[in-house]
Design a protein around this motif. Structure first.
Motif, mmCIF file in Angstrom:
data_model
loop_
_atom_site.group_PDB
_atom_site.id
_atom_site.type_symbol
_atom_site.label_atom_id
_atom_site.label_comp_id
_atom_site.label_asym_id
_atom_site.label_seq_id
_atom_site.Cartn_x
_atom_site.Cartn_y
_atom_site.Cartn_z
ATOM 1 N N SER A 382 -60.226 -18.852 -50.382
ATOM 2 C CA SER A 382 -61.633 -18.548 -50.126
ATOM 3 C C SER A 382 -62.302 -19.738 -49.439
ATOM 4 N N GLU A 383 -63.200 -19.439 -48.503
ATOM 5 C CA GLU A 383 -63.847 -20.531 -47.752
ATOM 6 C C GLU A 383 -64.827 -21.331 -48.609
ATOM 7 N N VAL A 384 -65.193 -20.810 -49.780
ATOM 8 C CA VAL A 384 -66.091 -21.597 -50.642
ATOM 9 C C VAL A 384 -65.410 -22.880 -51.115
ATOM 10 N N MET A 385 -64.087 -22.899 -51.029
ATOM 11 C CA MET A 385 -63.350 -24.091 -51.466
ATOM 12 C C MET A 385 -63.617 -25.293 -50.561
ATOM 13 N N LEU A 386 -64.144 -25.035 -49.379
ATOM 14 C CA LEU A 386 -64.373 -26.137 -48.433
ATOM 15 C C LEU A 386 -65.595 -26.954 -48.796
ATOM 16 N N LYS B 5 -62.954 -17.141 -28.479
ATOM 17 C CA LYS B 5 -63.542 -15.979 -27.800
ATOM 18 C C LYS B 5 -64.416 -15.163 -28.756
ATOM 19 N N ASP B 6 -65.679 -15.135 -28.457
ATOM 20 C CA ASP B 6 -66.659 -14.283 -29.180
ATOM 21 C C ASP B 6 -66.608 -14.469 -30.696
ATOM 22 N N VAL B 7 -66.443 -15.689 -31.125
ATOM 23 C CA VAL B 7 -66.343 -15.931 -32.569
ATOM 24 C C VAL B 7 -67.723 -15.797 -33.230
ATOM 25 N N ALA B 8 -67.732 -15.084 -34.347
ATOM 26 C CA ALA B 8 -68.973 -14.942 -35.129
ATOM 27 C C ALA B 8 -68.643 -15.160 -36.603
ATOM 28 N N LYS B 9 -69.582 -15.778 -37.289
ATOM 29 C CA LYS B 9 -69.359 -16.021 -38.721
ATOM 30 C C LYS B 9 -70.698 -16.113 -39.440
ATOM 31 N N ALA B 10 -70.815 -15.349 -40.518
ATOM 32 C CA ALA B 10 -72.037 -15.411 -41.330
ATOM 33 C C ALA B 10 -71.668 -15.834 -42.745
ATOM 34 N N TYR B 11 -72.561 -16.604 -43.372
ATOM 35 C CA TYR B 11 -72.426 -16.926 -44.798
ATOM 36 C C TYR B 11 -73.542 -16.176 -45.511
ATOM 37 N N GLY B 12 -73.222 -15.064 -46.071
ATOM 38 C CA GLY B 12 -74.262 -14.238 -46.693
ATOM 39 C C GLY B 12 -75.229 -13.763 -45.621
ATOM 40 N N THR B 42 -68.729 -24.951 -38.303
ATOM 41 C CA THR B 42 -68.167 -23.625 -38.588
ATOM 42 C C THR B 42 -67.151 -23.244 -37.511
ATOM 43 N N THR B 43 -67.484 -23.541 -36.262
ATOM 44 C CA THR B 43 -66.569 -23.217 -35.162
ATOM 45 C C THR B 43 -65.261 -24.009 -35.313
ATOM 46 N N LEU B 44 -65.392 -25.301 -35.618
ATOM 47 C CA LEU B 44 -64.186 -26.122 -35.762
ATOM 48 C C LEU B 44 -63.346 -25.681 -36.961
ATOM 49 N N ARG B 45 -64.020 -25.248 -38.024
ATOM 50 C CA ARG B 45 -63.276 -24.763 -39.201
ATOM 51 C C ARG B 45 -62.526 -23.469 -38.868
ATOM 52 N N ALA B 46 -63.154 -22.643 -38.044
ATOM 53 C CA ALA B 46 -62.487 -21.401 -37.638
ATOM 54 C C ALA B 46 -61.245 -21.738 -36.812
ATOM 55 N N ILE B 47 -61.373 -22.734 -35.946
ATOM 56 C CA ILE B 47 -60.228 -23.150 -35.122
ATOM 57 C C ILE B 47 -59.112 -23.705 -36.013
ATOM 58 N N SER B 48 -59.512 -24.426 -37.068
ATOM 59 C CA SER B 48 -58.526 -25.071 -37.953
ATOM 60 C C SER B 48 -57.883 -24.096 -38.934
ATOM 61 N N GLY B 49 -58.268 -22.835 -38.881
ATOM 62 C CA GLY B 49 -57.677 -21.839 -39.778
ATOM 63 C C GLY B 49 -58.217 -21.906 -41.178
ATOM 64 N N LEU B 50 -59.398 -22.494 -41.336
ATOM 65 C CA LEU B 50 -59.964 -22.651 -42.677
ATOM 66 C C LEU B 50 -60.951 -21.541 -43.030
ATOM 67 N N LEU B 51 -61.342 -20.773 -42.030
ATOM 68 C CA LEU B 51 -62.348 -19.722 -42.272
ATOM 69 C C LEU B 51 -61.827 -18.369 -41.808
ATOM 70 N N HIS B 52 -62.309 -17.352 -42.459
ATOM 71 C CA HIS B 52 -62.046 -15.997 -41.977
ATOM 72 C C HIS B 52 -63.240 -15.608 -41.110
ATOM 73 N N MET B 53 -62.973 -15.374 -39.843
ATOM 74 C CA MET B 53 -64.092 -15.058 -38.942
ATOM 75 C C MET B 53 -64.511 -13.597 -39.109
ATOM 76 N N ASP B 54 -65.780 -13.346 -38.836
ATOM 77 C CA ASP B 54 -66.270 -11.958 -38.907
ATOM 78 C C ASP B 54 -65.904 -11.201 -37.623
ATOM 79 N N ALA B 55 -65.856 -11.939 -36.520
ATOM 80 C CA ALA B 55 -65.523 -11.300 -35.235
ATOM 81 C C ALA B 55 -64.956 -12.363 -34.307
ATOM 82 N N GLY B 56 -64.294 -11.882 -33.242
ATOM 83 C CA GLY B 56 -63.764 -12.797 -32.239
ATOM 84 C C GLY B 56 -62.390 -13.321 -32.594
ATOM 85 N N SER B 57 -61.898 -14.199 -31.730
ATOM 86 C CA SER B 57 -60.553 -14.735 -31.974
ATOM 87 C C SER B 57 -60.447 -16.182 -31.505
ATOM 88 N N VAL B 58 -59.505 -16.883 -32.117
ATOM 89 C CA VAL B 58 -59.203 -18.261 -31.705
ATOM 90 C C VAL B 58 -57.714 -18.319 -31.401
#
Lengths: 389, 247
Positions: A382-386, B5-12, B42-58
């Motif tokens: 889970s990303e909350v771990m970050l 490409k078209d990365v989107a991410k929301a926290y709540g 957030t963008t760098l975390r998505a690139i590093s594979g640490l986040l699940h993106m809502d849309a788009g791809s890396v």
């Protein structure tokens, strides 16, 4: 264990053993446990009191030579008590105080009913036992005097005593023996809880708080490998703590002269490996539970609070068995901790294997480990771990 | 090479990244430039594979991160927004731990540690536990950890924060060396001087979107301003109070 999990394990062990406080916290309990048990045993044992005869303090002793002789025949020592005022506590080493009326001798001679007052102290287990012993001796003396009076009137003594009952304690273990035995089992089962506590908090909640989780998760390693490595480390502490507690306990028991303990311990080359086989899966289950709790929190302090609360579980369950074991349904004895207590108790105090409890305990442990590890691995993804607290 | 490409991410309810697309090419230093909260981390975390993106791809070296983050992470060296060191381990033990995840062991690992030691001048701290390290020393360990396995892509989240001038200069030299070796260097920053001095390509971000991208000179020219700071203000539509102008 996968290669990556082993890498995590090696690092975690190295990291943890370098912290002296963690080692003390993890293994101090196992090393001090026999001392704690020894103190508990000595406090409960009343050894000095047990080594001597029961003692009765008696007022107007000179008027009751027959009663004194009767008591001494029953190995109850009788000492004189002067005065008529009831003291706040029993005099000297007396286990009971009997007040006889000032005209006791005269009343006995006249065949009258004498009313005596017996004072006992039931604050201790020994006090209860000895008070009862004197009470029953008094009843016996009363019957004896009644028999003599009837004989003097030409009536056979047996008329007044149609039933004579002798009491024998057939219980395998008195409350004290059960209490001490269950306390030993509780201490053994507490060891993995204490052994894994600090390291489990540090390895997940602490790692998150120190912000070192993010660089770790950015490596080409799966969450499952990370958790398996950490579980292996916490389990190592829990298992070592468990086995150490059993070992130190057995060493301590070996120094106690035979017959001094209130229970027999059947430990030999056959039962020791079984005790270890029983404790290892249980220790891993506790480690998995502690990691599951640790991953839910954001900071070391928060983790410590929750895992400390978790420590109350074995204490509560053990007390349930100690004080309410008779009322527990049979199936309840297959629940975690209770099943371990049953199985270990059987191995420890009878030398026999309780196959049903041991099997259920190991099975429940394995299922628990798998389920909790799965949930913990999932949570690590889970990303909350970050984010730390 | 990293393609976002078209990365989107929301926290709540908070939309941290609305739609971000850019390329970070090999042998170039690409910088995400944006104010705090613009979506860089957030963008760098998505690139590093640490986040699940809502849309788009890396994509990292042709591998889609969401499909196999572990495989993509093998091609990345990540310098996160916090150093995250283990205070009871030495620098060498840190490097060995992270190197082993990338398959380094034995003489290969020793050689890799010697190489980063030479590069970052770690000899004084190599066998010391990291407890009590200065900010500069901590940076060195974190950077050594990120580049030890010679990744083709290096991702750095605000690497110069808290560093003194000499350490910033050292970091800059290392990043130039990595570029020279043909590696893709992607970093985030909000320090204009650092971005101007380092970057071949700048991606300006505000409120979770890319507002402009190009070389520092191109961006200055496009904005018709005299420096990157003014160009940033103009191209991202930022007011002096940090609010963004709505067109």
């Amino acid at each position: 264990m996968s290669n990556h999990a082993f890498i995590v394990y090696k690092k975690e062990i190295k990291d943890m053993v370098r912290d002296r406080r963690m080692l003390i916290a993890a293994f101090g309990f196992a090393l001090l446990m026999p001392v704690m048990m020894g103190v508990l045993y000595l406090v409960s044992k009343d050894s000095e009191a047990e080594a001597r005869n029961t003692m009765l303090a008696l007022s107007n002793i000179h008027q009751a030579p027959g009663l004194v002789a009767f008591m001494e025949k029953r190995e109850i020592d009788v000492v004189e008590f002067e005065g008529n005022i009831v003291p706040e506590e029993l005099p000297g080493k007396a286990d009971a105080l009997l007040f006889l009326p000032d005209n006791y001798g005269e009343m006995i001679k006249q065949g009258k009913v004498v009313i005596g007052r017996l004072y006992v102290d039931e604050n201790t287990k020994l006090g209860i036992q000895r008070g009862r012993e004197i009470g029953s001796a008094m009843d016996a003396y009363s019957s004896y005097v009644a028999g003599i009076r009837l004989l003097a009137r030409g009536v056979p003594a047996a008329v007044a005593s149609p039933i004579i009952t002798s009491s024998y304690d057939l219980g395998n273990a008195g409350f004290f023996r059960q209490f001490m035995g269950n306390m030993i089992l509780m201490m053994m089962l507490m060891a993995p809880f204490v052994g894994g506590l600090v390291v489990a908090v540090d390895t997940l909640a602490g790692e998150r708080e120190r912000h070192s989780m993010q660089p770790l998760l950015a490596q080409p390693v799966t969450a499952r490998s990370v958790i398996l490595g950490k579980l292996a480390m916490v389990s190592t502490f829990s298992i070592v703590s468990s086995l150490l507690s059993v070992t130190t306990l057995l060493i301590a028991i070996s120094f106690i002269p035979a017959g001094t303990l209130p229970f027999a311990v059947y430990v030999n080359a056959h039962t020791v490996p079984l005790i270890f086989i029983q404790l290892i899966p249980f220790s891993i289950l506790i480690a998995a539970t502690q990691l599951f709790i640790s991953i839910q929190v954001k900071s070391y302090k928060e983790g410590q609070s929750y895992i400390s609360m978790f420590m109350m579980v074995p204490m509560f369950v053990s007390y349930l068995k100690i004080f309410g074991g008779e009322k527990l349904a049979d199936f309840a004895l297959f629940a975690p901790i209770l099943a371990e207590m049953e199985s270990l108790g059987s191995l420890f105090f009878t030398g026999e294997v309780s196959v049903s409890h041991m099997t259920s305990s190991i099975l429940v442990s394995i299922i628990g480990i798998l389920v909790l590890t799965w949930f913990t691995s999932r949570k690590l993804q889970s990303e909350v771990m970050l984010d730390a607290a | 090479m990293i393609i976002v490409k078209d990365v989107a991410k929301a926290y709540g309810d908070v939309q941290a990244v609305k739609s971000v697309s850019f390329h970070a090419d090999d042998a170039k230093i690409t910088t995400l430039l944006g104010a705090n909260g613009s979506g860089k981390t957030t963008t760098l975390r998505a690139i590093s594979g640490l986040l699940h993106m809502d849309a788009g791809s890396v994509t990292v070296d042709g591998m889609i991160v969401a499909d196999d983050p572990v495989k993509a992470q093998a091609s990345l060296g990540v310098f996160p927004d916090s150093f995250g060191l283990y205070t009871r381990l030495t620098t060498r033990e840190h490097l060995a731990y992270f190197g082993e995840f990338h398959g380094l062991s034995g003489t290969k690992l020793d050689a890799a540690i010697t190489e980063v030691d030479k590069m970052l001048n770690l000899s004084e701290i190599l066998d010391r536990r990291t407890e009590g390290f200065s900010q500069g020393q901590r940076m060195k360990v974190a950077l050594a950890r990120a580049i030890l396995h010679r990744p083709s892509n290096i991702v750095l989240d605000e690497p110069t924060r808290g560093l003194d001038v000499m350490n910033i200069r050292l970091l800059r030299t290392i990043l130039f060396d990595l570029r020279k070796e043909g590696r893709c260097v992607l970093l985030s920053s909000h320090v204009m001087a650092e971005v101007s001095a380092l970057s071949d390509h700048v991606v300006m971000m505000a409120e979770g979107v890319v507002c402009a991208e190009g070389s520092p000179a191109e961006l200055i020219a496009r904005a018709g301003e005299v420096n990157l700071e003014e160009a940033f203000v103009k191209l991202t539509g930022q007011e002096d109070n940090g609010e963004r102008k709505v067109a």
